[in-house]
Design a protein around this motif. Structure first.
Motif, mmCIF file in Angstrom:
data_model
loop_
_atom_site.group_PDB
_atom_site.id
_atom_site.type_symbol
_atom_site.label_atom_id
_atom_site.label_comp_id
_atom_site.label_asym_id
_atom_site.label_seq_id
_atom_site.Cartn_x
_atom_site.Cartn_y
_atom_site.Cartn_z
ATOM 1 N N LYS A 40 0.819 -1.209 0.000
ATOM 2 C CA LYS A 40 0.000 0.000 0.000
ATOM 3 C C LYS A 40 0.852 1.258 0.000
ATOM 4 C CE LYS A 40 -3.414 2.455 2.751
ATOM 5 N NZ LYS A 40 -4.141 2.496 4.027
ATOM 6 N N ASN A 41 1.927 1.248 0.770
ATOM 7 C CA ASN A 41 2.797 2.416 0.878
ATOM 8 C C ASN A 41 3.914 2.424 -0.154
ATOM 9 O OD1 ASN A 41 1.348 3.441 3.064
ATOM 10 N ND2 ASN A 41 2.498 2.214 4.503
ATOM 11 N N ASN A 42 3.890 1.459 -1.057
ATOM 12 C CA ASN A 42 4.837 1.380 -2.169
ATOM 13 C C ASN A 42 6.293 1.402 -1.685
ATOM 14 O OD1 ASN A 42 5.413 1.078 -4.884
ATOM 15 N ND2 ASN A 42 5.527 3.272 -5.253
ATOM 16 N N HIS A 43 6.587 0.569 -0.686
ATOM 17 C CA HIS A 43 7.963 0.478 -0.196
ATOM 18 C C HIS A 43 8.826 -0.226 -1.249
ATOM 19 C CE1 HIS A 43 7.570 1.899 3.946
ATOM 20 N NE2 HIS A 43 6.316 1.471 3.845
ATOM 21 N N LEU A 44 9.905 0.401 -1.611
ATOM 22 C CA LEU A 44 10.754 -0.116 -2.684
ATOM 23 C C LEU A 44 11.406 -1.444 -2.334
ATOM 24 C CD1 LEU A 44 12.445 3.159 -3.956
ATOM 25 C CD2 LEU A 44 10.565 1.878 -4.985
ATOM 26 N N TRP A 45 11.678 -1.700 -1.042
ATOM 27 C CA TRP A 45 12.344 -2.944 -0.674
ATOM 28 C C TRP A 45 11.511 -4.156 -1.055
ATOM 29 C CZ3 TRP A 45 9.574 -6.070 2.444
ATOM 30 C CH2 TRP A 45 8.645 -5.496 3.303
ATOM 31 N N LEU A 46 10.200 -3.986 -1.137
ATOM 32 C CA LEU A 46 9.345 -5.115 -1.497
ATOM 33 C C LEU A 46 9.653 -5.621 -2.908
ATOM 34 C CD1 LEU A 46 7.054 -6.911 -0.519
ATOM 35 C CD2 LEU A 46 5.437 -5.217 -1.379
ATOM 36 N N GLN A 47 10.037 -4.723 -3.793
ATOM 37 C CA GLN A 47 10.366 -5.109 -5.167
ATOM 38 C C GLN A 47 11.574 -6.034 -5.226
ATOM 39 O OE1 GLN A 47 10.703 -1.612 -7.598
ATOM 40 N NE2 GLN A 47 8.694 -0.861 -6.992
ATOM 41 N N ASP A 48 12.456 -5.957 -4.246
ATOM 42 C CA ASP A 48 13.639 -6.822 -4.222
ATOM 43 C C ASP A 48 13.271 -8.298 -4.071
ATOM 44 O OD1 ASP A 48 15.173 -4.553 -4.418
ATOM 45 O OD2 ASP A 48 15.666 -4.486 -2.281
ATOM 46 N N PHE A 49 12.078 -8.563 -3.596
ATOM 47 C CA PHE A 49 11.687 -9.939 -3.291
ATOM 48 C C PHE A 49 10.598 -10.474 -4.216
ATOM 49 C CE2 PHE A 49 13.316 -7.918 0.528
ATOM 50 C CZ PHE A 49 14.277 -8.827 0.913
ATOM 51 N N LEU A 50 10.246 -9.745 -5.245
ATOM 52 C CA LEU A 50 9.146 -10.166 -6.100
ATOM 53 C C LEU A 50 9.425 -11.456 -6.861
ATOM 54 C CD1 LEU A 50 7.829 -6.770 -7.506
ATOM 55 C CD2 LEU A 50 6.897 -8.175 -5.653
ATOM 56 N N ASP A 51 10.664 -11.777 -7.091
ATOM 57 C CA ASP A 51 10.998 -13.021 -7.793
ATOM 58 C C ASP A 51 11.219 -14.195 -6.846
ATOM 59 O OD1 ASP A 51 10.808 -11.910 -10.331
ATOM 60 O OD2 ASP A 51 12.890 -11.266 -10.331
ATOM 61 N N ASP A 52 11.161 -13.948 -5.548
ATOM 62 C CA ASP A 52 11.329 -15.034 -4.582
ATOM 63 C C ASP A 52 10.132 -15.986 -4.645
ATOM 64 O OD1 ASP A 52 13.534 -13.619 -3.861
ATOM 65 O OD2 ASP A 52 13.086 -13.569 -1.729
ATOM 66 N N GLU A 53 10.402 -17.243 -4.413
ATOM 67 C CA GLU A 53 9.335 -18.240 -4.385
ATOM 68 C C GLU A 53 8.906 -18.499 -2.955
ATOM 69 O OE1 GLU A 53 10.514 -21.749 -6.446
ATOM 70 O OE2 GLU A 53 10.613 -20.738 -8.366
ATOM 71 N N VAL A 54 7.620 -18.790 -2.798
ATOM 72 C CA VAL A 54 7.047 -19.087 -1.495
ATOM 73 C C VAL A 54 6.449 -20.481 -1.563
ATOM 74 C CG1 VAL A 54 5.304 -18.380 0.185
ATOM 75 C CG2 VAL A 54 6.529 -16.654 -1.140
ATOM 76 N N THR A 55 6.712 -21.283 -0.562
ATOM 77 C CA THR A 55 6.150 -22.629 -0.497
ATOM 78 C C THR A 55 4.875 -22.589 0.329
ATOM 79 O OG1 THR A 55 8.369 -23.562 -0.591
ATOM 80 C CG2 THR A 55 6.623 -25.017 0.174
ATOM 81 N N VAL A 56 3.803 -23.126 -0.233
ATOM 82 C CA VAL A 56 2.522 -23.172 0.474
ATOM 83 C C VAL A 56 2.026 -24.615 0.509
ATOM 84 C CG1 VAL A 56 1.893 -20.809 -0.163
ATOM 85 C CG2 VAL A 56 1.181 -22.697 -1.615
ATOM 86 N N THR A 57 1.080 -24.859 1.381
ATOM 87 C CA THR A 57 0.490 -26.202 1.469
ATOM 88 C C THR A 57 -0.395 -26.449 0.249
ATOM 89 O OG1 THR A 57 -1.371 -25.336 2.737
ATOM 90 C CG2 THR A 57 0.530 -26.183 3.987
ATOM 91 N N PRO A 58 -0.583 -27.717 -0.105
ATOM 92 C CA PRO A 58 -1.414 -28.025 -1.276
ATOM 93 C C PRO A 58 -2.845 -27.493 -1.166
ATOM 94 C CG PRO A 58 -0.126 -29.935 -0.659
ATOM 95 C CD PRO A 58 0.064 -28.923 0.425
ATOM 96 N N ASP A 59 -3.441 -27.520 0.029
ATOM 97 C CA ASP A 59 -4.812 -27.031 0.143
ATOM 98 C C ASP A 59 -4.882 -25.517 -0.057
ATOM 99 O OD1 ASP A 59 -3.484 -26.712 2.577
ATOM 100 O OD2 ASP A 59 -5.293 -26.946 3.786
ATOM 101 N N LEU A 60 -3.909 -24.763 0.439
ATOM 102 C CA LEU A 60 -3.888 -23.324 0.190
ATOM 103 C C LEU A 60 -3.672 -23.046 -1.289
ATOM 104 C CD1 LEU A 60 -3.936 -20.377 1.048
ATOM 105 C CD2 LEU A 60 -1.518 -20.597 1.676
ATOM 106 N N TYR A 61 -2.819 -23.822 -1.912
ATOM 107 C CA TYR A 61 -2.586 -23.653 -3.350
ATOM 108 C C TYR A 61 -3.876 -23.854 -4.136
ATOM 109 C CZ TYR A 61 -0.756 -24.379 -8.047
ATOM 110 O OH TYR A 61 -0.535 -24.292 -9.399
ATOM 111 N N ASP A 62 -4.651 -24.895 -3.794
ATOM 112 C CA ASP A 62 -5.932 -25.157 -4.477
ATOM 113 C C ASP A 62 -6.913 -23.997 -4.283
ATOM 114 O OD1 ASP A 62 -4.992 -27.580 -5.397
ATOM 115 O OD2 ASP A 62 -5.943 -28.744 -3.784
ATOM 116 N N VAL A 63 -6.974 -23.478 -3.069
ATOM 117 C CA VAL A 63 -7.868 -22.353 -2.792
ATOM 118 C C VAL A 63 -7.440 -21.125 -3.588
ATOM 119 C CG1 VAL A 63 -8.616 -20.731 -1.002
ATOM 120 C CG2 VAL A 63 -8.568 -23.186 -0.522
ATOM 121 N N LEU A 64 -6.145 -20.847 -3.636
ATOM 122 C CA LEU A 64 -5.646 -19.695 -4.381
ATOM 123 C C LEU A 64 -5.908 -19.828 -5.881
ATOM 124 C CD1 LEU A 64 -2.271 -19.080 -2.522
ATOM 125 C CD2 LEU A 64 -4.350 -17.693 -2.380
ATOM 126 N N ARG A 65 -5.735 -21.027 -6.405
ATOM 127 C CA ARG A 65 -6.029 -21.260 -7.831
ATOM 128 C C ARG A 65 -7.504 -21.036 -8.122
ATOM 129 N NH1 ARG A 65 -3.931 -26.821 -9.949
ATOM 130 N NH2 ARG A 65 -6.029 -26.628 -10.707
#
Length: 75
Positions: A40-65
């Protein structure tokens, strides 16, 4: 007399790796508000991590899809 800035090239070493293995676990309930504020506040440091991968549980992945599909079809 002010100090002068000296720049040194990064070592080209096979052991040099700028990626880190994930080792810290954090609850999604703790992470999401912080990310929302940074976005929301457009902090530039967040852009440094946009290519990072996050591991989630299969059920959360299904819900997100499913959520993504519903959101795209309603647009």
């Amino acid at each position: 007399m002010p100090a002068q800035l000296r720049l040194y090239p990064a070592p080209f070493d096979s052991e040099f790796d700028d990626t880190q293995d994930p080792t810290v676990r954090i609850r999604l309930a703790d992470l999401l508000p912080l990310l929302a504020i940074a976005k929301k506040n457009n902090h530039l440091w967040l852009q440094d991590f946009l290519d990072d991968e996050v591991t989630v549980t299969p059920d959360l992945y299904d819900v997100l899809r499913s959520f993504s599909a519903v959101r795209q079809s309603s647009a």
